[in-house]
Motif scaffolding. Structure first.
Motif, PDB file in Angstrom:
ATOM      1  N   GLU A 137       1.187  -1.365   0.162  1.00 29.27           N
ATOM      2  CA  GLU A 137       0.061   0.098  -0.287  1.00 29.27           C
ATOM      3  C   GLU A 137       0.523   1.219   0.446  1.00 29.27           C
ATOM      4  N   ARG A 138       1.981   2.040   0.869  1.00 24.37           N
ATOM      5  CA  ARG A 138       2.585   2.715   0.994  1.00 24.37           C
ATOM      6  C   ARG A 138       3.459   2.614  -0.013  1.00 24.37           C
ATOM      7  N   ILE A 139       3.947   1.540  -1.272  1.00 26.55           N
ATOM      8  CA  ILE A 139       4.542   2.122  -2.306  1.00 26.55           C
ATOM      9  C   ILE A 139       3.309   2.330  -3.644  1.00 26.55           C
ATOM     10  N   PHE A 140       2.618   1.616  -3.830  1.00 28.77           N
ATOM     11  CA  PHE A 140       1.575   2.122  -4.355  1.00 28.77           C
ATOM     12  C   PHE A 140       0.934   3.730  -4.171  1.00 28.77           C
ATOM     13  N   ALA A 141       0.459   4.094  -2.699  1.00 31.43           N
ATOM     14  CA  ALA A 141       0.677   5.174  -2.988  1.00 31.43           C
ATOM     15  C   ALA A 141       1.342   6.606  -3.217  1.00 31.43           C
ATOM     16  N   ALA A 142       2.498   5.639  -2.944  1.00 29.34           N
ATOM     17  CA  ALA A 142       3.639   6.728  -3.484  1.00 29.34           C
ATOM     18  C   ALA A 142       3.740   6.841  -5.245  1.00 29.34           C
ATOM     19  N   ARG A 143       3.559   5.874  -5.024  1.00 32.39           N
ATOM     20  CA  ARG A 143       3.737   5.823  -7.416  1.00 32.39           C
ATOM     21  C   ARG A 143       2.515   6.901  -7.775  1.00 32.39           C
ATOM     22  N   MET A 144       1.704   6.393  -7.033  1.00 28.94           N
ATOM     23  CA  MET A 144       0.419   7.114  -7.718  1.00 28.94           C
ATOM     24  C   MET A 144       0.091   8.409  -7.528  1.00 28.94           C
ATOM     25  N   ALA A 145       0.892   8.961  -5.987  1.00 29.24           N
ATOM     26  CA  ALA A 145       1.183  10.693  -5.861  1.00 29.24           C
ATOM     27  C   ALA A 145       1.877  11.249  -6.864  1.00 29.24           C
ATOM     28  N   SER A 146       2.995   9.959  -6.907  1.00 28.91           N
ATOM     29  CA  SER A 146       4.195  10.782  -7.560  1.00 28.91           C
ATOM     30  C   SER A 146       3.494  11.280  -9.824  1.00 28.91           C
ATOM     31  N   VAL A 147       3.226   9.814  -9.723  1.00 25.65           N
ATOM     32  CA  VAL A 147       1.877   9.735 -10.701  1.00 25.65           C
ATOM     33  C   VAL A 147       1.095  11.828 -11.419  1.00 25.65           C
ATOM     34  N   ASN A 148       0.421  11.717 -10.512  1.00 25.83           N
ATOM     35  CA  ASN A 148      -0.688  12.660 -10.111  1.00 25.83           C
ATOM     36  C   ASN A 148       0.728  14.354 -10.037  1.00 25.83           C
ATOM     37  N   ARG A 149       1.593  13.897  -9.276  1.00 25.48           N
ATOM     38  CA  ARG A 149       2.287  15.167  -9.716  1.00 25.48           C
ATOM     39  C   ARG A 149       2.842  15.426 -11.344  1.00 25.48           C
ATOM     40  N   SER A 150       3.173  14.133 -11.670  1.00 24.06           N
ATOM     41  CA  SER A 150       3.580  14.345 -13.015  1.00 24.06           C
ATOM     42  C   SER A 150       2.511  15.152 -13.823  1.00 24.06           C
ATOM     43  N   LEU A 151       1.514  14.877 -13.697  1.00 29.77           N
ATOM     44  CA  LEU A 151       0.143  14.673 -14.362  1.00 29.77           C
ATOM     45  C   LEU A 151      -0.042  16.792 -14.151  1.00 29.77           C
ATOM     46  N   GLN A 152      -0.170  17.059 -13.038  1.00 26.50           N
ATOM     47  CA  GLN A 152      -0.164  18.204 -12.201  1.00 26.50           C
ATOM     48  C   GLN A 152       0.822  18.907 -13.314  1.00 26.50           C
ATOM     49  N   SER A 153       1.562  18.993 -13.375  1.00 24.16           N
ATOM     50  CA  SER A 153       3.155  19.804 -13.789  1.00 24.16           C
ATOM     51  C   SER A 153       2.572  20.019 -15.192  1.00 24.16           C
ATOM     52  N   HIS A 154       1.615  19.124 -15.677  1.00 23.82           N
ATOM     53  CA  HIS A 154       1.704  18.584 -17.021  1.00 23.82           C
ATOM     54  C   HIS A 154       0.214  19.717 -17.936  1.00 23.82           C
ATOM     55  N   SER A 155      -0.396  19.612 -16.595  1.00 24.93           N
ATOM     56  CA  SER A 155      -2.227  19.802 -17.005  1.00 24.93           C
ATOM     57  C   SER A 155      -2.079  21.351 -17.018  1.00 24.93           C
ATOM     58  N   GLU A 156      -2.734  21.748 -17.786  1.00 26.73           N
ATOM     59  CA  GLU A 156      -3.088  22.805 -18.528  1.00 26.73           C
ATOM     60  C   GLU A 156      -4.481  23.280 -17.482  1.00 26.73           C
ATOM     61  N   ARG A 157      -4.911  22.411 -16.891  1.00 24.18           N
ATOM     62  CA  ARG A 157      -6.216  22.401 -16.437  1.00 24.18           C
ATOM     63  C   ARG A 157      -6.351  21.644 -14.520  1.00 24.18           C
ATOM     64  N   MET A 158      -6.842  21.652 -13.890  1.00 21.68           N
ATOM     65  CA  MET A 158      -6.472  20.501 -12.836  1.00 21.68           C
ATOM     66  C   MET A 158      -7.621  21.251 -11.631  1.00 21.68           C
ATOM     67  N   TYR A 159      -8.587  20.674 -11.440  1.00 22.13           N
ATOM     68  CA  TYR A 159     -10.080  19.885 -10.552  1.00 22.13           C
ATOM     69  C   TYR A 159      -9.693  19.290  -9.271  1.00 22.13           C
ATOM     70  N   MET A 160      -9.988  19.664  -8.545  1.00 21.22           N
ATOM     71  CA  MET A 160      -9.917  18.840  -6.526  1.00 21.22           C
ATOM     72  C   MET A 160     -11.600  18.242  -6.755  1.00 21.22           C
ATOM     73  N   VAL A 161     -12.103  17.523  -6.909  1.00 22.78           N
ATOM     74  CA  VAL A 161     -13.656  17.439  -6.355  1.00 22.78           C
ATOM     75  C   VAL A 161     -14.116  16.539  -4.594  1.00 22.78           C
ATOM     76  N   VAL A 162     -14.521  17.796  -4.467  1.00 18.09           N
ATOM     77  CA  VAL A 162     -14.507  17.777  -2.815  1.00 18.09           C
ATOM     78  C   VAL A 162     -16.538  17.580  -2.253  1.00 18.09           C
ATOM     79  N   SER A 163     -16.817  16.224  -2.076  1.00 17.54           N
ATOM     80  CA  SER A 163     -18.225  16.015  -2.186  1.00 17.54           C
ATOM     81  C   SER A 163     -18.896  16.952  -2.956  1.00 17.54           C
TER      82      SER A 163
END
Length: 179
Positions: A137-163
């Protein structure tokens, strides 16, 4: 153009993403793992089609295939929606215990997403930790977070949806469902 929508499980990411996609593209392709609901969500119009690409490493192949079959005019007229990147990555992690192979597959998937020519909307999850995560779980969470950071740096738009409320992380604005 890369757009990322992130948030927790059940936060309304898919509903927001489909509504947003309908505002910026007349037609689209909805790529689903089919892991969230037994029924594909209501698509914005008849010009949207759904493809249940299944789990595992198939997403990389599907993105490359769509990219190969598209011409630049068509790619700019439609949007491809990936729902959800987290599910595909989790399936890839379950498919093998080899960390090096997981890393290679993750990089191939990220490369496919970042090289897509056209409008691409990626739905992903914010990783939540537990008090006593397993090593996997720790490895997966770290890898997923890394991918999310990479996507964020290349995204023109980024939204976080809460409720059900989308927050534009690039502009730091709140978008309600009705607007």
């Amino acid at each position: 153009m890369l757009i990322t929508v992130t948030g927790g499980i059940g936060s309304g990411k898919t509903r927001f993403a489909l509504g947003y996609a309908a505002q910026i593209s007349r037609e689209g392709i909805y790529l689903s793992t089919g892991d969230h609901d037994p029924v594909i969500p209501e698509l914005p119009s008849a010009h949207y089609r759904a493809i249940s690409a299944g789990n595992g490493h198939h997403l990389t192949e599907v993105i490359h295939q769509i990219n190969r079959e598209s011409n630049l005019f068509l790619a700019d007229q439609r949007i491809v929606i990936v729902d959800s990147l987290t599910s595909w990555m989790a399936a890839g992690f379950r498919a093998t215990d080899d960390l090096d192979q997981q890393r290679v597959h993750t990089q191939q998937l990220l490369d496919a997403l970042l090289s897509y020519q056209g409008k691409l909307l990626v739905i992903t999850n914010e990783m939540q930790g537990s008090l006593y995560p397993s090593e996997e779980e720790r490895i997966f969470a770290a890898r997923m977070a890394s991918v999310n950071r990479s996507l964020q740096s290349h995204s023109e738009r980024m939204y976080m949806v809460v409720s059900g409320i989308a927050i534009d992380l690039k502009k730091r604005e709140v978008r309600y469902h009705d607007t």
